[in-house]
Design an enzyme around this catalytic site. Sequence first.
Site: not given
Lengths: 234, 102
Positions: A143-145
Amino acid sequence: MENLPLVMITGTRKGIGKYLAHYYVEKGFQVIGCSRSSVDYELANYQHFCLDVINEFAVKKMFIDVRRTHGRLDVLINNAGIASMNHVLSTPMNTVRKIFDTNVAGTFLFCREAAKLMQIKQYGRIVNFSTVATPLKLEGEAVYAASKAAIITLTEILARELAPLGITVNAVGPTPVETDLIRSVPQEKIDNLLSRQAISRLGKFEDIANVIDFFIQEKSEFVTGQNIYLGGVS
Amino acid sequence: MEKVVLMHEKIVDIIVGESKEVNKKLKNKISVELREAAPLFGENGILDSIALVTLLVAVEQSVEDEFDFPVILADEKAMSQKNSPYQSIGALAQYVGSLLKE
Protein backbone atom coordinates in the site's frame (compact mmCIF):
# COMPACT_ATOMS: atom_id res chain seq x y z
CA MET A 1 12.62 39.16 6.11
CA GLU A 2 10.34 39.53 3.11
CA ASN A 3 13.26 39.09 0.72
CA LEU A 4 14.23 35.69 2.07
CA PRO A 5 13.26 32.78 -0.15
CA LEU A 6 10.06 31.26 1.22
CA VAL A 7 9.78 27.49 1.60
CA MET A 8 6.84 25.50 2.91
CA ILE A 9 7.56 22.04 4.33
CA THR A 10 4.89 19.57 5.41
CA GLY A 11 5.37 17.16 8.30
CA THR A 12 7.97 19.16 10.23
CA ARG A 13 7.32 17.75 13.71
CA LYS A 14 9.98 15.04 13.45
CA GLY A 15 12.29 13.07 11.19
CA ILE A 16 13.19 14.36 7.74
CA GLY A 17 10.74 17.27 7.93
CA LYS A 18 12.21 18.53 11.20
CA TYR A 19 15.70 18.26 9.76
CA LEU A 20 14.69 20.13 6.60
CA ALA A 21 13.03 22.94 8.62
CA HIS A 22 16.29 23.49 10.53
CA TYR A 23 18.41 23.05 7.43
CA TYR A 24 16.56 25.64 5.33
CA VAL A 25 16.36 28.17 8.19
CA GLU A 26 20.13 27.83 8.53
CA LYS A 27 20.49 28.31 4.79
CA GLY A 28 18.70 31.66 5.05
CA PHE A 29 15.18 30.66 4.04
CA GLN A 30 11.95 31.79 5.63
CA VAL A 31 10.32 28.44 6.51
CA ILE A 32 6.65 27.64 6.98
CA GLY A 33 6.05 24.23 8.48
CA CYS A 34 3.04 22.20 9.43
CA SER A 35 2.11 19.00 11.22
CA ARG A 36 -0.84 17.63 13.12
CA SER A 37 0.60 18.74 16.46
CA SER A 38 2.95 21.47 17.60
CA VAL A 39 6.73 21.18 17.35
CA ASP A 40 9.23 20.94 20.21
CA TYR A 41 11.53 23.58 18.75
CA GLU A 42 11.55 27.28 18.01
CA LEU A 43 13.51 28.83 15.19
CA ALA A 44 13.95 32.34 13.91
CA ASN A 45 12.25 32.66 10.52
CA TYR A 46 10.14 29.57 11.15
CA GLN A 47 6.36 29.66 11.42
CA HIS A 48 4.37 26.58 12.34
CA PHE A 49 0.78 25.65 11.54
CA CYS A 50 -0.99 22.78 13.31
CA LEU A 51 -3.13 20.98 10.75
CA ASP A 52 -3.80 17.67 9.08
CA VAL A 53 -2.56 17.76 5.48
CA ILE A 54 -5.84 16.31 4.25
CA ASN A 55 -8.03 18.90 5.97
CA GLU A 56 -8.85 21.03 2.94
CA PHE A 57 -10.41 23.86 4.95
CA ALA A 58 -7.44 24.15 7.33
CA VAL A 59 -4.91 23.90 4.51
CA LYS A 60 -6.68 26.61 2.54
CA LYS A 61 -6.78 28.82 5.65
CA MET A 62 -3.02 28.42 5.98
CA PHE A 63 -2.48 29.37 2.33
CA ILE A 64 -4.69 32.46 2.77
CA ASP A 65 -2.48 33.46 5.69
CA VAL A 66 0.71 32.91 3.68
CA ARG A 67 -0.69 34.83 0.71
CA ARG A 68 -1.66 37.77 2.91
CA THR A 69 1.66 37.83 4.76
CA HIS A 70 4.06 37.09 1.94
CA GLY A 71 2.11 37.33 -1.32
CA ARG A 72 4.13 34.46 -2.71
CA LEU A 73 5.59 31.00 -2.17
CA ASP A 74 8.89 29.96 -3.73
CA VAL A 75 9.26 26.33 -2.70
CA LEU A 76 6.98 23.55 -1.48
CA ILE A 77 8.45 20.35 -0.02
CA ASN A 78 5.75 17.70 0.36
CA ASN A 79 7.43 15.63 3.04
CA ALA A 80 4.46 14.55 5.17
CA GLY A 81 3.75 10.87 4.77
CA ILE A 82 2.84 7.71 6.61
CA ALA A 83 3.87 4.10 6.10
CA SER A 84 2.67 0.73 7.23
CA MET A 85 4.24 -2.73 7.12
CA ASN A 86 1.55 -5.30 6.50
CA HIS A 87 0.94 -8.42 4.48
CA VAL A 88 -1.93 -7.84 2.06
CA LEU A 89 -4.03 -10.44 3.86
CA SER A 90 -3.76 -8.56 7.13
CA THR A 91 -4.09 -5.00 5.89
CA PRO A 92 -7.26 -3.27 7.12
CA MET A 93 -9.05 -1.02 4.64
CA ASN A 94 -8.80 1.78 7.14
CA THR A 95 -5.01 1.63 6.83
CA VAL A 96 -5.23 1.70 3.04
CA ARG A 97 -7.45 4.80 3.13
CA LYS A 98 -5.26 6.59 5.68
CA ILE A 99 -2.07 5.99 3.70
CA PHE A 100 -3.60 7.09 0.38
CA ASP A 101 -5.25 10.09 2.02
CA THR A 102 -2.10 11.43 3.61
CA ASN A 103 0.44 10.44 0.97
CA VAL A 104 -1.53 11.05 -2.22
CA ALA A 105 -4.48 13.34 -1.45
CA GLY A 106 -2.40 15.42 0.98
CA THR A 107 0.37 15.88 -1.56
CA PHE A 108 -2.17 16.72 -4.26
CA LEU A 109 -3.92 19.32 -2.08
CA PHE A 110 -0.65 21.09 -1.23
CA CYS A 111 0.50 21.02 -4.88
CA ARG A 112 -2.82 22.54 -5.97
CA GLU A 113 -2.88 25.32 -3.41
CA ALA A 114 0.84 26.04 -3.75
CA ALA A 115 0.49 26.32 -7.53
CA LYS A 116 -2.30 28.87 -7.11
CA LEU A 117 0.03 30.97 -4.99
CA MET A 118 3.17 30.37 -7.08
CA GLN A 119 1.45 31.37 -10.33
CA ILE A 120 1.15 34.94 -9.03
CA LYS A 121 4.92 35.37 -9.54
CA GLN A 122 5.07 32.78 -12.34
CA TYR A 123 7.73 30.98 -10.33
CA GLY A 124 7.80 27.95 -8.07
CA ARG A 125 9.60 24.77 -7.11
CA ILE A 126 7.67 21.77 -5.82
CA VAL A 127 9.42 18.67 -4.47
CA ASN A 128 7.42 15.56 -3.66
CA PHE A 129 8.53 12.41 -1.85
CA SER A 130 8.61 9.00 -3.50
CA THR A 131 10.43 5.94 -2.08
CA VAL A 132 12.78 3.16 -3.16
CA ALA A 133 10.12 0.75 -1.86
CA THR A 134 8.32 1.25 -5.19
CA PRO A 135 11.04 0.12 -7.65
CA LEU A 136 12.28 -2.53 -5.17
CA LYS A 137 8.72 -3.97 -4.97
CA LEU A 138 9.09 -4.48 -1.23
CA GLU A 139 6.88 -7.19 0.17
CA GLY A 140 4.87 -5.93 3.12
CA GLU A 141 4.78 -2.42 1.74
CA ALA A 142 2.25 -2.87 -1.04
CA VAL A 143 0.00 0.00 0.00
CA TYR A 144 2.79 2.41 0.95
CA ALA A 145 4.76 1.68 -2.24
CA ALA A 146 1.61 1.97 -4.37
CA SER A 147 0.77 5.34 -2.80
CA LYS A 148 4.27 6.56 -3.64
CA ALA A 149 4.00 5.19 -7.19
CA ALA A 150 0.99 7.48 -7.46
CA ILE A 151 3.20 10.36 -6.33
CA ILE A 152 5.55 9.75 -9.24
CA THR A 153 2.70 9.87 -11.75
CA LEU A 154 1.27 12.94 -10.03
CA THR A 155 4.69 14.60 -10.22
CA GLU A 156 5.12 13.81 -13.91
CA ILE A 157 1.70 15.12 -14.91
CA LEU A 158 1.70 18.18 -12.67
CA ALA A 159 5.11 19.04 -14.12
CA ARG A 160 3.46 19.35 -17.53
CA GLU A 161 0.34 21.15 -16.30
CA LEU A 162 2.32 23.67 -14.23
CA ALA A 163 5.24 24.28 -16.60
CA PRO A 164 3.44 27.19 -18.33
CA LEU A 165 3.20 28.87 -14.91
CA GLY A 166 6.97 28.73 -14.30
CA ILE A 167 6.58 25.98 -11.71
CA THR A 168 8.73 22.85 -11.69
CA VAL A 169 7.60 19.64 -9.97
CA ASN A 170 10.07 16.90 -9.09
CA ALA A 171 10.39 14.04 -6.62
CA VAL A 172 13.07 12.54 -4.43
CA GLY A 173 12.97 8.87 -3.44
CA PRO A 174 14.86 8.22 -0.22
CA THR A 175 16.22 4.87 0.89
CA PRO A 176 15.46 3.93 4.49
CA VAL A 177 16.71 6.63 6.83
CA GLU A 178 16.93 6.23 10.60
CA THR A 179 13.50 7.70 11.41
CA ASP A 180 10.32 6.66 13.20
CA LEU A 181 8.93 5.55 9.86
CA ILE A 182 11.27 2.54 9.68
CA ARG A 183 11.68 1.82 13.40
CA SER A 184 8.96 -0.82 13.23
CA VAL A 185 10.64 -2.60 10.30
CA PRO A 186 12.57 -5.76 11.34
CA GLN A 187 16.38 -5.42 11.00
CA GLU A 188 16.51 -8.43 8.67
CA LYS A 189 14.18 -6.65 6.24
CA ILE A 190 16.30 -3.51 6.37
CA ASP A 191 19.51 -5.48 5.71
CA ASN A 192 17.87 -7.27 2.81
CA LEU A 193 16.71 -3.97 1.38
CA LEU A 194 20.11 -2.30 1.74
CA SER A 195 21.75 -5.19 -0.09
CA ARG A 196 19.60 -4.38 -3.12
CA GLN A 197 20.85 -0.81 -3.32
CA ALA A 198 23.92 0.03 -5.42
CA ILE A 199 25.31 1.76 -2.34
CA SER A 200 24.39 -0.41 0.64
CA ARG A 201 23.89 1.91 3.57
CA LEU A 202 21.05 3.70 5.31
CA GLY A 203 20.33 7.12 3.91
CA LYS A 204 21.18 10.32 5.72
CA PHE A 205 19.08 13.44 5.96
CA GLU A 206 21.88 15.26 4.15
CA ASP A 207 21.46 12.94 1.13
CA ILE A 208 17.85 14.02 0.78
CA ALA A 209 18.57 17.72 1.31
CA ASN A 210 21.25 17.53 -1.38
CA VAL A 211 18.75 16.37 -4.02
CA ILE A 212 16.17 18.92 -2.89
CA ASP A 213 18.82 21.67 -3.10
CA PHE A 214 19.38 20.74 -6.73
CA PHE A 215 15.68 20.73 -7.62
CA ILE A 216 14.90 24.08 -5.97
CA GLN A 217 17.76 26.13 -7.40
CA GLU A 218 16.59 28.94 -9.66
CA LYS A 219 18.87 27.59 -12.37
CA SER A 220 17.09 24.21 -12.29
CA GLU A 221 14.28 25.81 -14.29
CA PHE A 222 14.72 23.22 -17.08
CA VAL A 223 14.44 20.25 -14.70
CA THR A 224 10.89 19.07 -14.11
CA GLY A 225 8.84 15.87 -13.89
CA GLN A 226 11.90 13.98 -12.63
CA ASN A 227 12.25 11.48 -9.83
CA ILE A 228 15.64 10.78 -8.26
CA TYR A 229 16.09 7.64 -6.18
CA LEU A 230 18.91 7.64 -3.67
CA GLY A 231 21.36 4.82 -3.07
CA GLY A 232 21.63 3.86 -6.72
CA VAL A 233 18.19 2.25 -6.85
CA SER A 234 16.47 2.33 -10.22
CA MET B 1 -31.42 41.75 3.07
CA GLU B 2 -29.44 44.93 2.52
CA LYS B 3 -26.35 43.12 3.77
CA VAL B 4 -26.88 40.30 1.22
CA VAL B 5 -27.26 42.80 -1.65
CA LEU B 6 -24.12 44.63 -0.55
CA MET B 7 -22.22 41.34 -0.39
CA HIS B 8 -23.45 40.39 -3.86
CA GLU B 9 -22.37 43.78 -5.22
CA LYS B 10 -18.97 43.36 -3.58
CA ILE B 11 -18.56 39.93 -5.19
CA VAL B 12 -19.57 41.31 -8.61
CA ASP B 13 -16.99 44.08 -8.18
CA ILE B 14 -14.32 41.47 -7.41
CA ILE B 15 -15.20 39.37 -10.47
CA VAL B 16 -15.30 42.43 -12.74
CA GLY B 17 -11.92 43.53 -11.37
CA GLU B 18 -10.32 40.12 -11.92
CA SER B 19 -11.96 39.85 -15.37
CA LYS B 20 -10.21 43.08 -16.35
CA GLU B 21 -6.91 41.54 -15.29
CA VAL B 22 -7.59 38.34 -17.24
CA ASN B 23 -8.65 40.42 -20.26
CA LYS B 24 -5.08 41.74 -20.55
CA LYS B 25 -4.04 38.26 -21.74
CA LEU B 26 -7.12 37.47 -23.86
CA LYS B 27 -7.85 38.00 -27.54
CA ASN B 28 -11.61 37.77 -27.01
CA LYS B 29 -12.24 39.99 -24.04
CA ILE B 30 -14.86 39.52 -21.33
CA SER B 31 -17.44 42.31 -21.78
CA VAL B 32 -16.87 43.72 -18.33
CA GLU B 33 -19.04 46.77 -19.09
CA LEU B 34 -22.07 44.42 -19.06
CA ARG B 35 -21.20 43.57 -15.45
CA GLU B 36 -23.50 40.72 -14.31
CA ALA B 37 -24.73 39.99 -17.84
CA ALA B 38 -21.20 39.48 -19.19
CA PRO B 39 -20.92 35.93 -20.61
CA LEU B 40 -17.98 33.87 -19.37
CA PHE B 41 -18.04 30.16 -20.17
CA GLY B 42 -20.38 27.76 -21.94
CA GLU B 43 -22.80 28.28 -24.81
CA ASN B 44 -22.33 32.01 -25.32
CA GLY B 45 -19.15 32.25 -23.33
CA ILE B 46 -15.84 33.53 -24.64
CA LEU B 47 -13.46 31.80 -22.23
CA ASP B 48 -11.77 28.50 -22.96
CA SER B 49 -11.27 26.16 -20.01
CA ILE B 50 -7.73 27.42 -19.26
CA ALA B 51 -8.87 31.05 -19.22
CA LEU B 52 -11.81 30.07 -17.01
CA VAL B 53 -9.50 28.35 -14.51
CA THR B 54 -7.22 31.42 -14.48
CA LEU B 55 -10.20 33.65 -13.72
CA LEU B 56 -11.57 31.28 -11.07
CA VAL B 57 -8.23 31.11 -9.22
CA ALA B 58 -7.93 34.91 -9.25
CA VAL B 59 -11.53 35.37 -8.06
CA GLU B 60 -11.07 32.67 -5.41
CA GLN B 61 -8.02 34.44 -3.96
CA SER B 62 -9.68 37.87 -3.98
CA VAL B 63 -12.85 36.53 -2.37
CA GLU B 64 -10.79 34.75 0.31
CA ASP B 65 -8.83 37.92 1.01
CA GLU B 66 -12.00 40.03 1.18
CA PHE B 67 -14.13 37.68 3.28
CA ASP B 68 -11.38 35.78 5.12
CA PHE B 69 -13.02 32.47 4.32
CA PRO B 70 -11.71 29.62 2.15
CA VAL B 71 -13.72 28.87 -1.01
CA ILE B 72 -13.16 26.44 -3.88
CA LEU B 73 -14.64 27.64 -7.13
CA ALA B 74 -13.39 24.93 -9.48
CA ASP B 75 -16.04 22.22 -9.46
CA GLU B 76 -16.37 19.48 -12.05
CA LYS B 77 -20.13 19.25 -11.58
CA ALA B 78 -20.54 22.99 -11.94
CA MET B 79 -18.51 22.89 -15.15
CA SER B 80 -20.98 20.59 -16.88
CA GLN B 81 -24.24 21.88 -15.41
CA LYS B 82 -26.77 23.29 -17.88
CA ASN B 83 -27.22 26.31 -15.65
CA SER B 84 -23.51 26.52 -15.00
CA PRO B 85 -22.39 29.03 -12.38
CA TYR B 86 -19.62 29.93 -14.81
CA GLN B 87 -21.88 31.10 -17.63
CA SER B 88 -21.82 34.77 -16.64
CA ILE B 89 -20.40 37.15 -14.09
CA GLY B 90 -23.82 37.32 -12.41
CA ALA B 91 -24.12 33.52 -12.17
CA LEU B 92 -20.60 33.25 -10.78
CA ALA B 93 -21.35 35.95 -8.21
CA GLN B 94 -24.46 34.02 -7.09
CA TYR B 95 -22.39 30.85 -6.81
CA VAL B 96 -19.67 32.56 -4.75
CA GLY B 97 -22.35 34.04 -2.49
CA SER B 98 -23.89 30.60 -1.93
CA LEU B 99 -20.48 29.15 -0.96
CA LEU B 100 -19.90 31.95 1.53
CA LYS B 101 -23.32 31.36 3.10
CA GLU B 102 -22.73 27.61 3.56
